[in-house]
Design an enzyme around this catalytic site. Structure first.
Site, PDB file in Angstrom:
ATOM      1  N   ARG A  25      53.996  31.487  43.433  1.00  0.00           N
ATOM      2  CA  ARG A  25      52.629  31.675  43.938  1.00  0.00           C
ATOM      3  C   ARG A  25      52.699  31.712  45.468  1.00  0.00           C
ATOM      4  O   ARG A  25      53.745  31.456  46.059  1.00  0.00           O
ATOM      5  CB  ARG A  25      51.633  30.621  43.408  1.00  0.00           C
ATOM      6  CG  ARG A  25      52.120  29.262  43.155  1.00  0.00           C
ATOM      7  CD  ARG A  25      52.583  28.539  44.361  1.00  0.00           C
ATOM      8  NE  ARG A  25      51.604  28.532  45.436  1.00  0.00           N
ATOM      9  CZ  ARG A  25      51.865  28.331  46.722  1.00  0.00           C
ATOM     10  NH1 ARG A  25      53.130  28.113  47.114  1.00  0.00           N
ATOM     11  NH2 ARG A  25      50.935  28.331  47.651  1.00  0.00           N
ATOM     12  N   GLY A  26      51.542  31.998  46.082  1.00  0.00           N
ATOM     13  CA  GLY A  26      51.533  32.220  47.535  1.00  0.00           C
ATOM     14  C   GLY A  26      51.618  33.716  47.772  1.00  0.00           C
ATOM     15  O   GLY A  26      52.461  34.399  47.171  1.00  0.00           O
ATOM     16  N   ALA A  27      50.752  34.226  48.665  1.00  0.00           N
ATOM     17  CA  ALA A  27      50.606  35.677  48.798  1.00  0.00           C
ATOM     18  C   ALA A  27      51.914  36.418  49.091  1.00  0.00           C
ATOM     19  O   ALA A  27      52.287  37.341  48.345  1.00  0.00           O
ATOM     20  CB  ALA A  27      49.538  35.971  49.850  1.00  0.00           C
TER      21      ALA A  27
ATOM     22  N   ARG B 160      47.226  38.977  39.261  1.00  0.00           N
ATOM     23  CA  ARG B 160      46.313  38.179  40.103  1.00  0.00           C
ATOM     24  C   ARG B 160      45.605  39.141  41.068  1.00  0.00           C
ATOM     25  O   ARG B 160      46.253  39.985  41.671  1.00  0.00           O
ATOM     26  CB  ARG B 160      47.075  37.092  40.880  1.00  0.00           C
ATOM     27  CG  ARG B 160      47.729  36.046  39.982  1.00  0.00           C
ATOM     28  CD  ARG B 160      48.233  34.855  40.787  1.00  0.00           C
ATOM     29  NE  ARG B 160      47.148  33.981  41.203  1.00  0.00           N
ATOM     30  CZ  ARG B 160      47.323  32.933  42.023  1.00  0.00           C
ATOM     31  NH1 ARG B 160      48.521  32.671  42.526  1.00  0.00           N
ATOM     32  NH2 ARG B 160      46.303  32.166  42.348  1.00  0.00           N
TER      33      ARG B 160
ATOM     34  N   ASP C 227      45.430  35.096  52.021  1.00  0.00           N
ATOM     35  CA  ASP C 227      45.797  35.961  50.896  1.00  0.00           C
ATOM     36  C   ASP C 227      45.384  37.400  51.127  1.00  0.00           C
ATOM     37  O   ASP C 227      45.933  38.324  50.537  1.00  0.00           O
ATOM     38  CB  ASP C 227      45.170  35.434  49.607  1.00  0.00           C
ATOM     39  CG  ASP C 227      45.853  34.151  49.198  1.00  0.00           C
ATOM     40  OD1 ASP C 227      45.471  33.095  49.734  1.00  0.00           O
ATOM     41  OD2 ASP C 227      46.806  34.214  48.406  1.00  0.00           O
TER      42      ASP C 227
ATOM     43  N   ASN D 210      41.401  32.984  51.512  1.00  0.00           N
ATOM     44  CA  ASN D 210      42.499  32.026  51.339  1.00  0.00           C
ATOM     45  C   ASN D 210      42.091  31.010  50.277  1.00  0.00           C
ATOM     46  O   ASN D 210      40.982  31.073  49.726  1.00  0.00           O
ATOM     47  CB  ASN D 210      42.836  31.344  52.682  1.00  0.00           C
ATOM     48  CG  ASN D 210      44.149  30.589  52.618  1.00  0.00           C
ATOM     49  OD1 ASN D 210      45.142  31.112  52.124  1.00  0.00           O
ATOM     50  ND2 ASN D 210      44.171  29.353  53.068  1.00  0.00           N
ATOM     51  N   LYS D 211      42.987  30.091  50.000  1.00  0.00           N
ATOM     52  CA  LYS D 211      42.760  29.084  48.951  1.00  0.00           C
ATOM     53  C   LYS D 211      41.399  28.419  49.091  1.00  0.00           C
ATOM     54  O   LYS D 211      40.968  28.110  50.197  1.00  0.00           O
ATOM     55  CB  LYS D 211      43.891  28.048  49.050  1.00  0.00           C
ATOM     56  CG  LYS D 211      43.838  26.912  48.056  1.00  0.00           C
ATOM     57  CD  LYS D 211      43.739  27.367  46.618  1.00  0.00           C
ATOM     58  CE  LYS D 211      44.820  28.328  46.206  1.00  0.00           C
ATOM     59  NZ  LYS D 211      44.529  28.995  44.899  1.00  0.00           N
TER      60      LYS D 211
END
Ligand code: MRU
Length: 346
Positions: free
Chosen positions: A50-52, A93, A239, A249-250
């Site tokens: 995970r993580g862009a 995603r 992201d 973002n998150k």
């Protein structure tokens, strides 16, 4: 400091992809090895990776797996198969634009080949280059952002925008690492980042491992810490940054930015070029809604009554007026963001 989290989150091994299983952290540092694109799609969906930037490179590698293992002999059939794998990977995603960027990059390279063999070699070479570039770009971005940090500063972050969210070194945490490499004393405040706990599990893991001073906070403590003058700046990942200057973002990032404005704390998203989406404004972006179990359970243990309706947006968006500057590998993008994104990033 050579020893900073130097292991790679995602690596291309020719016919296979090796990655850290981030769902096992921080309890166990273990690797998984995949040879099929469907496995990569699952790994992205279930947040093994995970993580862009990391999912951008992983998706690209998923497509390269389809290429190198293809049994097709005619180029049109091969490209058709690639397109259907690309569609599968694109469906994993919706919010991080890096995912689409990574897939498009491999598709473009494969499409420029004149034989199947050439296309396979091109796809493989492209993902290896992407893997190496990711670390280089983060180091560059880190050096640029480090100038914003003074010796003794306390930096608030959100989620995990570290080595684990990229191939290596990290974006927001790359800035922190670069400042520490310059000899500055830096302390990081790490919100736990409910519901998936990337802060408590992943950012805390990286920083403790690298012996960078850090303190874990509940998400609800962020405003209080700022009100007490205990935060010098906020540095977060991204992201997607749209051409109208909105930073996706998150979840929890927006409230951090609002509070930062209220308390005069500079707010810096840090992101490479691949996180910018110059084809869209914020209205065109889908915010991923994840399953209710992430909210009603903590690591498999139920914490809320059965039948309670749940909203679980995984990301939020911060408008440009709350951003002090975006730290990128091309330099600092300062307000007015819309004009300066067009000037520096396009
Ligand atoms: O849902 P995740 O864990 O993929 O979300 C990650 C984030 O929001 C990060 O902050 C973002 O991708 C930047 S990573 C360098």
């Amino acid at each position: 400091m050579e020893n900073f989290f130097s292991i790679r989150t995602v690596t291309w091994e020719g016919g296979a992809v090796r990655m850290i299983d981030q769902t096992a952290l921080p309890i166990k540092l273990m690797y998984v090895r995949y040879t099929r694109p469907e496995q990569i799609a699952d790994a992205i969906r279930t947040m093994v990776v995970r993580g862009a930037p990391a999912i951008g490179v992983a998706a690209a590698m998923g497509l390269a797996l389809a290429a190198v293992h293809s049994k097709m002999t005619r180029l049109p059939d091969f490209m058709k198969e690639m397109q259907s794998t690309a569609a599968l990977l694109r469906s994993t995603r919706p919010t991080a634009v890096n995912l689409f960027w990574g897939i498009d990059r491999v598709m473009k390279r494969a499409a420029s080949a004149s034989t199947v063999r050439e296309a396979k070699e091109a796809a493989s070479a492209e993902v290896k280059a992407m893997e190496d570039e990711d670390v280089e770009v983060n180091r560059k971005l880190g050096r640029i952002g480090a100038d914003l940090i003074s010796d003794g500063d306390t930096v608030l972050t959100q989620c995990n925008a570290g080595a684990l969210a990229t191939v290596g070194y990290g974006t927001a945490l790359g800035v922190v690492r670069a400042a520490v490499e310059q000899g500055k004393l830096v302390k990081v405040l790490v919100p736990e980042t409910r519901p998936a706990l990337q802060g408590a599990r992943l950012t805390a893991f990286e920083l403790v491992r690298d012996r960078i001073a850090c303190t874990l906070l509940s998400d609800t403590a962020v405003g209080y810490m700022m009100s007490q003058g205990r935060v010098d700046c906020a540095i977060v990942g991204a992201d997607r940054i749209t051409k109208d200057g909105f930073v996706f973002n998150k979840i929890g990032t927006y409230q951090e930015a609002v509070l930062a404005k209220r308390h005069g704390v500079p707010f810096y998203p840090a992101a490479p070029r691949s996180t910018f989406d110059l084809s869209r404004t914020h209205e065109g972006v889908t915010i991923e809604e994840r399953g209710a179990e992430e909210v009603v359970e903590i690591r498999g243990k139920r914490i809320a009554p059965k039948g309670i309706p749940v909203a679980n947006p995984a990301f939020d968006m911060t408008p440009p007026e709350l951003v002090t500057a975006v730290i990128t590998d091309r330099g600092l993008v300062r307000p007015p963001l819309v004009e300066n994104i067009a000037r520096l990033i396009a």
